[in-house]
Write a protein that holds these residues in place. Structure first.
Motif, short mmCIF file in Angstrom:
data_model
loop_
_atom_site.label_atom_id
_atom_site.label_comp_id
_atom_site.label_asym_id
_atom_site.label_seq_id
_atom_site.Cartn_x
_atom_site.Cartn_y
_atom_site.Cartn_z
N SER A 93 -20.24 2.97 1.44
CA SER A 93 -19.33 1.96 0.90
C SER A 93 -17.92 2.11 1.48
O SER A 93 -17.25 1.12 1.78
N THR A 94 -17.49 3.36 1.65
CA THR A 94 -16.18 3.60 2.24
C THR A 94 -16.13 3.08 3.67
O THR A 94 -15.16 2.43 4.08
N GLY A 95 -17.18 3.35 4.44
CA GLY A 95 -17.25 2.84 5.82
C GLY A 95 -17.26 1.33 5.87
O GLY A 95 -16.56 0.71 6.68
N SER A 96 -18.03 0.71 4.99
CA SER A 96 -18.08 -0.76 4.95
C SER A 96 -16.74 -1.34 4.53
O SER A 96 -16.29 -2.34 5.09
N GLY A 97 -16.09 -0.71 3.56
CA GLY A 97 -14.78 -1.17 3.12
C GLY A 97 -13.74 -1.04 4.21
O GLY A 97 -12.90 -1.93 4.39
N LEU A 98 -13.80 0.05 4.97
CA LEU A 98 -12.88 0.24 6.08
C LEU A 98 -13.07 -0.86 7.12
O LEU A 98 -12.10 -1.46 7.58
N ALA A 99 -14.31 -1.12 7.46
CA ALA A 99 -14.59 -2.18 8.45
C ALA A 99 -14.09 -3.53 7.95
O ALA A 99 -13.49 -4.30 8.71
N ALA A 100 -14.30 -3.82 6.68
CA ALA A 100 -13.85 -5.09 6.12
C ALA A 100 -12.33 -5.19 6.10
O ALA A 100 -11.76 -6.26 6.34
N ALA A 101 -11.67 -4.06 5.85
CA ALA A 101 -10.21 -4.06 5.78
C ALA A 101 -9.56 -4.35 7.12
O ALA A 101 -8.48 -4.94 7.18
N ILE A 102 -10.20 -3.95 8.21
CA ILE A 102 -9.58 -4.13 9.52
C ILE A 102 -10.26 -5.20 10.38
O ILE A 102 -9.75 -5.55 11.43
N ARG A 103 -11.39 -5.71 9.91
CA ARG A 103 -12.15 -6.66 10.72
C ARG A 103 -11.38 -7.93 11.02
O ARG A 103 -11.36 -8.42 12.13
N ASN A 104 -10.77 -8.50 10.01
CA ASN A 104 -10.09 -9.77 10.21
C ASN A 104 -8.68 -9.67 9.63
O ASN A 104 -8.45 -9.97 8.47
N VAL A 105 -7.77 -9.26 10.47
CA VAL A 105 -6.39 -8.98 10.06
C VAL A 105 -5.74 -10.21 9.42
O VAL A 105 -5.07 -10.11 8.39
N ASP A 106 -5.93 -11.37 10.00
CA ASP A 106 -5.28 -12.58 9.49
C ASP A 106 -5.82 -12.99 8.13
O ASP A 106 -5.06 -13.40 7.25
N THR A 107 -7.13 -12.89 7.93
CA THR A 107 -7.72 -13.26 6.64
C THR A 107 -7.17 -12.40 5.52
O THR A 107 -6.93 -12.87 4.42
N HIS A 108 -6.99 -11.14 5.80
CA HIS A 108 -6.49 -10.22 4.77
C HIS A 108 -4.97 -10.20 4.69
O HIS A 108 -4.40 -9.42 3.93
N ARG A 109 -4.30 -11.05 5.48
CA ARG A 109 -2.84 -11.19 5.48
C ARG A 109 -2.14 -9.84 5.68
O ARG A 109 -1.07 -9.59 5.13
N ILE A 110 -2.73 -8.99 6.48
CA ILE A 110 -2.17 -7.66 6.71
C ILE A 110 -0.78 -7.70 7.34
O ILE A 110 0.12 -6.98 6.90
N PRO A 111 -0.54 -8.55 8.36
CA PRO A 111 0.80 -8.55 8.97
C PRO A 111 1.92 -8.95 8.01
O PRO A 111 3.07 -8.63 8.24
N ASN A 112 1.57 -9.62 6.92
CA ASN A 112 2.58 -10.10 5.97
C ASN A 112 2.84 -9.11 4.83
O ASN A 112 3.66 -9.41 3.95
#
Length: 87
Positions: free
Chosen positions: A26-45
């Motif tokens: 689950s940790t590995g899957s969560g990590l992949a989801a967190a960085i997979r799509n930077v724009d969807t997760h609004r990380i730059p903001n």
């Protein structure tokens, strides 16, 4: 990540108990989801972008350390006897 760290039948299963295997998968899957799509997760903001980035790197380091701990012989086999690829 799901296929790699799947608790039952993954390429590189991690952990000794079922709970550990499920948690690390689950940790590995969560990590992949967190960085997979930077724009969807609004990380730059994010106001805490640097802190978030460090957390992502720390999580990746945890997963990689566990892979090395549990599958070191496979890593050595793939990389060559010395554990590192030689050029």
């Amino acid at each position: 990540m799901t296929l790699v760290f799947r608790p039952n039948g993954g390429v590189l299963p991690l952990g000794n108990t079922e709970g550990e295997r499920e948690g690390l998968a689950s940790t590995g899957s969560g990590l992949a989801a967190a960085i997979r799509n930077v724009d969807t997760h609004r990380i730059p903001n994010r106001a805490d972008l640097k802190r978030y980035s460090v957390g992502v790197l720390e999580t990746a380091s945890l997963i990689l350390a566990q892979v090395k701990f549990e599958h070191n012989s496979l890593i050595r086999e793939v990389a060559g006897e010395g554990g590192r690829r030689r050029r």
